[in-house]
Design an enzyme around this catalytic site. Sequence first.
Site, PDB file in Angstrom:
ATOM      1  N   ASP A  77    -105.596  98.786 119.644  1.00 55.74           N
ATOM      2  CA  ASP A  77    -106.019 100.242 118.443  1.00 55.74           C
ATOM      3  C   ASP A  77    -106.560  99.580 117.531  1.00 55.74           C
ATOM      4  O   ASP A  77    -106.789 100.765 116.418  1.00 55.74           O
ATOM      5  CB  ASP A  77    -104.218 100.414 117.995  1.00 55.74           C
ATOM      6  CG  ASP A  77    -103.077  99.969 118.693  1.00 55.74           C
ATOM      7  OD1 ASP A  77    -102.808  99.530 120.064  1.00 55.74           O
ATOM      8  OD2 ASP A  77    -101.363 100.601 118.556  1.00 55.74           O
ATOM      9  N   ARG A 101    -101.438 104.633 126.319  1.00 56.32           N
ATOM     10  CA  ARG A 101    -101.952 105.471 125.079  1.00 56.32           C
ATOM     11  C   ARG A 101    -102.643 103.676 124.775  1.00 56.32           C
ATOM     12  O   ARG A 101    -103.768 104.306 123.792  1.00 56.32           O
ATOM     13  CB  ARG A 101    -100.954 105.500 123.944  1.00 56.32           C
ATOM     14  CG  ARG A 101    -101.477 105.028 122.497  1.00 56.32           C
ATOM     15  CD  ARG A 101    -100.358 106.423 121.565  1.00 56.32           C
ATOM     16  NE  ARG A 101     -99.421 105.369 120.668  1.00 56.32           N
ATOM     17  CZ  ARG A 101     -98.246 104.757 120.758  1.00 56.32           C
ATOM     18  NH1 ARG A 101     -97.912 105.701 121.899  1.00 56.32           N
ATOM     19  NH2 ARG A 101     -97.337 104.555 120.179  1.00 56.32           N
ATOM     20  N   GLY A 152    -102.790  87.295 127.360  1.00 54.44           N
ATOM     21  CA  GLY A 152    -102.661  89.074 126.848  1.00 54.44           C
ATOM     22  C   GLY A 152    -101.273  89.195 127.003  1.00 54.44           C
ATOM     23  O   GLY A 152    -100.889  88.229 127.963  1.00 54.44           O
ATOM     24  N   ASP A 187    -103.635  98.109 110.236  1.00 49.70           N
ATOM     25  CA  ASP A 187    -104.138  99.744 110.731  1.00 49.70           C
ATOM     26  C   ASP A 187    -104.461 100.116 108.965  1.00 49.70           C
ATOM     27  O   ASP A 187    -104.653 101.326 109.245  1.00 49.70           O
ATOM     28  CB  ASP A 187    -102.511 100.099 110.678  1.00 49.70           C
ATOM     29  CG  ASP A 187    -102.073 100.437 112.328  1.00 49.70           C
ATOM     30  OD1 ASP A 187    -103.048 100.348 112.897  1.00 49.70           O
ATOM     31  OD2 ASP A 187    -100.992  99.691 112.046  1.00 49.70           O
ATOM     32  N   THR A 231     -97.848  92.858 125.966  1.00 52.32           N
ATOM     33  CA  THR A 231     -97.463  93.823 125.342  1.00 52.32           C
ATOM     34  C   THR A 231     -96.730  94.009 124.514  1.00 52.32           C
ATOM     35  O   THR A 231     -95.721  93.159 124.347  1.00 52.32           O
ATOM     36  CB  THR A 231     -97.028  94.930 126.705  1.00 52.32           C
ATOM     37  OG1 THR A 231     -96.926  95.917 126.493  1.00 52.32           O
ATOM     38  CG2 THR A 231     -95.664  94.353 126.679  1.00 52.32           C
ATOM     39  N   TRP A 291    -106.738 104.530 123.616  1.00 46.25           N
ATOM     40  CA  TRP A 291    -107.212 103.265 122.181  1.00 46.25           C
ATOM     41  C   TRP A 291    -108.434 103.384 122.989  1.00 46.25           C
ATOM     42  O   TRP A 291    -110.100 103.090 121.880  1.00 46.25           O
ATOM     43  CB  TRP A 291    -106.410 102.647 121.800  1.00 46.25           C
ATOM     44  CG  TRP A 291    -105.787 103.166 121.127  1.00 46.25           C
ATOM     45  CD1 TRP A 291    -104.282 102.564 121.093  1.00 46.25           C
ATOM     46  CD2 TRP A 291    -104.793 104.064 120.018  1.00 46.25           C
ATOM     47  NE1 TRP A 291    -103.227 103.138 120.028  1.00 46.25           N
ATOM     48  CE2 TRP A 291    -103.876 103.602 119.542  1.00 46.25           C
ATOM     49  CE3 TRP A 291    -106.316 105.360 119.904  1.00 46.25           C
ATOM     50  CZ2 TRP A 291    -103.079 105.122 119.222  1.00 46.25           C
ATOM     51  CZ3 TRP A 291    -105.658 106.064 118.650  1.00 46.25           C
ATOM     52  CH2 TRP A 291    -104.009 106.074 118.602  1.00 46.25           C
TER      53      TRP A 291
END
Length: 383
Positions: A165, A237, A223, A105, A225, A241
Amino acid sequence: MLAKERLIEIGKLITPQWLEDQRAACIRKIAKNMERYGQNFPSASAMNGKYRLKANDDWTNGFWTGMLWLAYEWTKDDAFLKRAEENLDSFQQRLTDHFVLDHHDIGFLYSLSAGAGYQITHKEAHKNQLLQAADVLLARFQEKGGFLQAWGKLNDPGEYRLIIDSLINLPLLFKASELSGNPRYAEVAKEHYHTLINTVIKPDGTTYHTYYFDPATGAPSHGATHQGHGDQSIWARGQSWGVLGIPLNEHYVHSQPYPSIYRQIVDVFLANLPQDLVPYWDFDFNDEHPAEKDSSALAIAACGLIEASKQEAYPDALALAKGMVYQLANHYFAEEEENEGLLLHGVYAHGEGKGVDEPNLWGDYFYFEALTRLSNPDWEIYW
């Protein structure tokens, strides 16, 4: 009436005076918050409408500094400039100490602090800080798999993954190549971008939150979460993104042709909007099976569609974004003076009970950015 049609109709109610009034309300709240926060930072999400004060130690601190820069650009009030630059001193110390930077981030942190600061002031110190931050992000690149590792110590086999993200962190690398002349930053950003599009985004335009790779070979694995309702659900969200992240990266990449999956990503988001047009925190929920809303997801999507409208990437993108912003302003803006957020009814991490039905910094920031984009189509984005 479909969500698309309703958003377009609602968006027609926006006028220049309406935008000015909404911006002014945001700036008043930011100015008041700035007095209380001093040189501290607000927490990622509020509690009972109030942000806890803390040091520069989270992935969300750039959103506060970004709001200060936006407020300064509109008002030219030196109080916002002074506080934003004081924030940058803290961001520099964080780089020097490599303090809580073992994650992807870095763009959320430094595009909105040093990047915006250099764009506005042209100070070499801010440019150098951005390049130092880009080096931190670049160091997270995994050759095996071709991606930037999202979280944790490098090569931790349990953390050999990316998350959706990360699309919003890549512009930091593209900007670093532009400012330094070193193509390596952009090369890594492009490789991660293409890896992400082909893994975390499914062929039907739905999205995983996170995607794992085999640490031995780099082969795509599966994949999952981290913040959604389930591994196969669509975290609202996360989908937003995607709505924002692809246009932000195409601003630099200029893919020919434009990624065809983008229209499906937007269609999925719009198809899952409930009656009041503000999504539930995960698309497993709907008006018949409700849960908490996540207003931040709609603010993010609005910014994405405004950016997409410049690229003609989705029909009626700007009209849809206007409807989203109008709905947020009229029904989700925190009117109460004692509430420090801009947007009510956000969700940070539902499974952990963090920031549920509260304002959060990214919702506040992207709402203000969306108002800025609509007020000034020529505004130079910080990403």
